[in-house]
Each structure stands twice: as C-alpha cells, then as structure tokens.
Motif scaffolding. Structure first.
Motif, mmCIF file in Angstrom:
data_model
loop_
_atom_site.group_PDB
_atom_site.id
_atom_site.type_symbol
_atom_site.label_atom_id
_atom_site.label_comp_id
_atom_site.label_asym_id
_atom_site.label_seq_id
_atom_site.Cartn_x
_atom_site.Cartn_y
_atom_site.Cartn_z
ATOM 1 N N ARG A 108 36.879 -37.808 25.903
ATOM 2 C CA ARG A 108 36.160 -38.955 26.065
ATOM 3 C C ARG A 108 36.440 -39.779 24.989
ATOM 4 N NH1 ARG A 108 30.218 -37.622 26.400
ATOM 5 N NH2 ARG A 108 31.015 -35.414 27.473
ATOM 6 N N ILE A 109 36.141 -41.227 25.288
ATOM 7 C CA ILE A 109 36.049 -42.042 24.084
ATOM 8 C C ILE A 109 34.640 -42.291 23.738
ATOM 9 C CG2 ILE A 109 36.532 -44.634 23.595
ATOM 10 C CD1 ILE A 109 38.626 -44.630 25.459
ATOM 11 N N SER A 110 34.253 -42.251 22.166
ATOM 12 C CA SER A 110 33.042 -42.519 21.761
ATOM 13 C C SER A 110 33.238 -43.620 20.746
ATOM 14 C CB SER A 110 32.579 -41.446 21.172
ATOM 15 O OG SER A 110 32.181 -40.226 21.790
ATOM 16 N N SER A 111 32.045 -44.307 20.437
ATOM 17 C CA SER A 111 32.106 -45.489 19.441
ATOM 18 C C SER A 111 30.791 -45.481 18.558
ATOM 19 C CB SER A 111 31.727 -46.684 20.373
ATOM 20 O OG SER A 111 31.582 -47.852 19.459
ATOM 21 N N PHE A 112 31.229 -45.978 17.588
ATOM 22 C CA PHE A 112 30.278 -46.120 16.477
ATOM 23 C C PHE A 112 29.413 -47.438 16.362
ATOM 24 C CE2 PHE A 112 32.968 -43.032 13.754
ATOM 25 C CZ PHE A 112 32.178 -41.724 14.342
ATOM 26 N N ASP A 113 29.606 -48.247 17.321
ATOM 27 C CA ASP A 113 29.112 -49.674 17.419
ATOM 28 C C ASP A 113 27.744 -49.394 18.250
ATOM 29 O OD1 ASP A 113 28.189 -51.963 18.143
ATOM 30 O OD2 ASP A 113 30.094 -52.751 19.019
ATOM 31 N N PRO A 114 26.588 -49.559 17.842
ATOM 32 C CA PRO A 114 25.206 -49.266 18.472
ATOM 33 C C PRO A 114 25.176 -50.230 19.918
ATOM 34 C CG PRO A 114 24.949 -49.460 15.945
ATOM 35 C CD PRO A 114 26.147 -49.650 16.343
ATOM 36 N N GLN A 115 26.008 -51.257 19.867
ATOM 37 C CA GLN A 115 25.869 -51.933 21.228
ATOM 38 C C GLN A 115 26.834 -51.567 22.367
ATOM 39 O OE1 GLN A 115 23.529 -54.312 20.871
ATOM 40 N NE2 GLN A 115 23.027 -53.441 18.747
ATOM 41 N N SER A 116 27.847 -50.566 21.691
ATOM 42 C CA SER A 116 28.798 -50.109 22.724
ATOM 43 C C SER A 116 28.027 -49.052 23.938
ATOM 44 C CB SER A 116 29.961 -49.463 22.342
ATOM 45 O OG SER A 116 30.811 -48.768 23.195
ATOM 46 N N PRO A 117 28.381 -48.991 24.958
ATOM 47 C CA PRO A 117 28.032 -48.078 25.981
ATOM 48 C C PRO A 117 28.437 -46.637 25.715
ATOM 49 C CG PRO A 117 29.738 -49.377 27.118
ATOM 50 C CD PRO A 117 29.430 -50.081 25.885
#
Length: 391
Positions: free
Chosen positions: A346-355
């Motif tokens: 999976r893809i994860s993000s450290f941007d709080p605005q990202s899904p």
C-alpha cells in the motif's frame, strides 16, 4: 589420625584440580563467546554453535578459518580438549554443496519441516550454498547470506563443477510479474508457473516461443516477449526513480506474508528487497539488517531531505534499559508518500490532508537510510551473485 590427614589432603588436591578445571572451562567458554561475537554475531547469516562438555568441544560452525584460529588459540590453554565440532558444509553431502532453486518460488523455513516459520524465499535459478541435510531437508545459505531450511523438492543439488556447467549455459530471465512455462506452444498444459526474476536456460525457438529448461532439466515453452536474455536484463537494471516507483507500484495490493520475498506474498523487508532485486541490487533480508546499510539521511522527520528509493525504518526507540527495535520498513516515493507492505502492499502518506495519511507509522518512525548510489558492504549487484566467480 594419619588416615584422616591423607583423606583431607586428597580432598584438597581434588578441590584444587576441580577449581583449575573449572577455571579452564570458563576460559574456553569465554573464548567461544569472543569468537562468536567477532565472527558470527548474527545467527541469521553465520553459524557458531559450539560448547564444551567434559573436555570435549561439540556443535557446528560454518566459519572454517575462524574455527582453525580458535583451535590454535585453544592450544595455549594448559588443558587437553578433543573436538567433535562439525565444520559445515557437511562431508555427508559428498560434494553436493550447491543447489539451484527449481520452482518459481521456494519457501525456506526456520526448521526442517513444512509447519515451521517461513524465514525467506528464493526464486527459480537462485544459487544456494548447501550446509547440511536432515532427511529431505537441507540447510542452505542464500546469496544474501541468510541461513535456513529448504525442502529438496524445490532445489537441484549440485557439485561445484555442475553449478559451473549450469552457469555456462545461455540464460533468460522471466520479466512479467507472473506467468507459465507450457508443455507446447499455444497449449495450456503447464510445466511450471513463473514469477518475475526467474532464471532459466534457453534451448530453441518456435512460433514466437522460446523453449526453456528449468534447473532440474524439465523443459517448457514461454512466450518470447516474456523473456529477456540474462545479459540484456542485467545491463538494463537501474535504480532510477522511475524504475523503483514503477516496480513498487506494480505490486500494489499483493498480500502481506511473513517471510515472503516474492510476488506471491511478501513481508515489509521482503517487499523492499524485491523492489531492489528486480532493479539489479541485492540488499539484506530483514529490516533490522537493512537499516545498517547505506547513508543516514534523516532522523528528525525532515521529509524534504528524502529522495525516491530511500528506506524508512519504523519501530521502538531505544530507552535507558532497552535497545532500539526495528520492526518495519518502507520505500520513499516522493510527495510525502512511501510504499510498504502492511496487510498488503500500500501507499501511505505523512501529509495529514492526504487520504493515505498514516499516523500509526508516523508515530513509530525511527530514521531513513539511503542505499541508492551509496557504497555499502551488504548491498550487491545481481550480477555478483549469479555468476561463477561467486563460488
């Protein structure tokens, strides 16, 4: 009275001898431990299982030079020891100290039984060093030095000369993520399934198919556009941003499998290992090993310092009474995102605005290491492991 004095004297001599013997036993045990720390600190990649019992050394090791040095140092101790230590590879193998994987993905386990924990996997065409046998199981060492057990049904045992003969044959690499070798062109009688990175020898050509031979001499036909000559494949491998991202994203959704290092299922470090393998590099097996490679580029969550291909490590930070514990790894793909295997790829993000925001991984972030274009003892090219001079 005289008898009492003699008895007391005899007891004293026994105590002195016993004390001296114990001192030497402790000395030899410390020497064993010193050598283990120096030559086999990680039991996943080296064997130094030696102990002393009643003036006899027992156990086994695959560190021949270290063991010879150990025996030479042992001679300086004023006590006689005999050795029953088995130096691996075992002489019982009768020279069959190499093997090549013959199935698309061989499951390699922590113990010689199918119910044991899956430790790692190896792809068809991977050369393995064989250390010893136990029934139909063999203790093997993969090209990244990982030591564990494989069922004979998934390998072809070879002497060194037989392995060199196999090396000398013209080879091809299977390039799609999955596929098959068929009994005849355009017919769907399967000889074997195949996965990306499988290595086969090539025999002939017919109807846009190549006839290939598996390492155990089975023959099959594979569509020509699914294969690339080994030399071309090696020369085209590059850990560019585009290659790393495309390879990683091609495996999105592949389920998590503890011990897996292939498209059939992979754990976190097996996923990063597979990304780099398909782009020409061999990195260590586990996250706790991968973290020791390359250059440290971040420990403060300064994401602007990261580049595509950097490895992010997660776990528990060290405390006063506990060492750091590395339990997870993923690869940076830019735009505040990383790709990893947790549950599935999976893809994860450290941007709080990202899904795709992943607060869980953010909270256990440890550091980032860069292995792309960095010299590192534990990182090899694929060409360094699939060739005769590796022997």
């Amino acid at each position: 009275m005289k008898n009492f004095v003699f008895a007391l004297y005899g007891l004293l001599i026994l105590l002195i001898f016993a004390c001296s013997k114990t001192d030497h036993a402790q000395e030899i045990e410390q020497l064993i431990e010193d050598y283990r720390i120096q030559y086999a600190p990680d039991k996943r990649v080296a064997i130094w299982d030696i102990k002393v019992e009643n003036d006899t050394l027992k156990g086994e090791t695959d560190q021949l030079q270290a063991f010879e040095s150990f025996l030479a140092q042992l001679e300086e101790i004023p006590q006689q020891f005999c050795s029953e230590v088995q130096v691996l590879p075992s002489v019982k193998l009768e020279g069959k100290t190499w093997a090549v994987v013959t199935i698309s993905v061989a499951n390699i386990r922590s113990q010689p039984k199918h119910s044991a924990e899956l430790a790692t996997q190896a792809l068809m065409g991977t050369p393995l060093k064989v250390l010893k046998g136990d029934g139909s199981w063999y203790l093997v060492q993969t090209p990244d030095d990982y030591i564990s057990w494989v069922d004979q049904a998934g390998i072809q045992l070879m002497t060194e000369q037989e392995l060199e003969n196999w090396y000398a044959q013209s080879k091809v690499v299977f390039t799609p993520l999955t596929g098959h070798a068929w009994a005849e062109p355009e017919q769907k009688e399967m000889v074997s399934d195949l996965v990306a990175g499988n290595i086969l020898t090539v025999l002939s050509e017919k109807q846009n198919y190549l006839q290939v031979q598996l390492p155990d001499a089975r023959k099959g036909w594979v569509p020509m556009d699914h294969l690339m000559s080994y030399e071309e494949w090696i020369n085209s491998r590059e850990t560019s941003n585009e290659n790393l991202i495309n390879t990683a994203k091609s495996m999105l959704g592949v389920p998590y499998l503890w011990g897996g290092t292939s498209i059939k299922g992979m754990d976190c470090s097996g996923f990063t290992k597979t990304i780099f393998y398909l782009n020409g590099q061999v990195i260590p097996r586990d996250a706790s090993q991968q973290i020791h490679e390359g250059e440290e580029v971040d420990i403060e969550k300064n994401w602007q310092n990261l580049q595509v291909g950097d490895l992010l490590f997660f776990g528990e930070k060290a405390t006063e009474d506990r060492k750091e514990r590395v339990v997870h790894v993923g690869m940076w793909i830019g735009n505040n995102e990383f790709i990893h295997s947790r549950g599935r790829v999976r893809i994860s993000s450290f941007d709080p605005q990202s899904p795709h925001y992943d607060e869980y991984e953010l909270n256990r972030y440890l550091r980032t290491k860069r292995i792309v274009n960095q010299k590192s003892d534990g990182v090899l090219s694929v060409s360094e492991i699939i060739q005769p001079n590796k022997l």
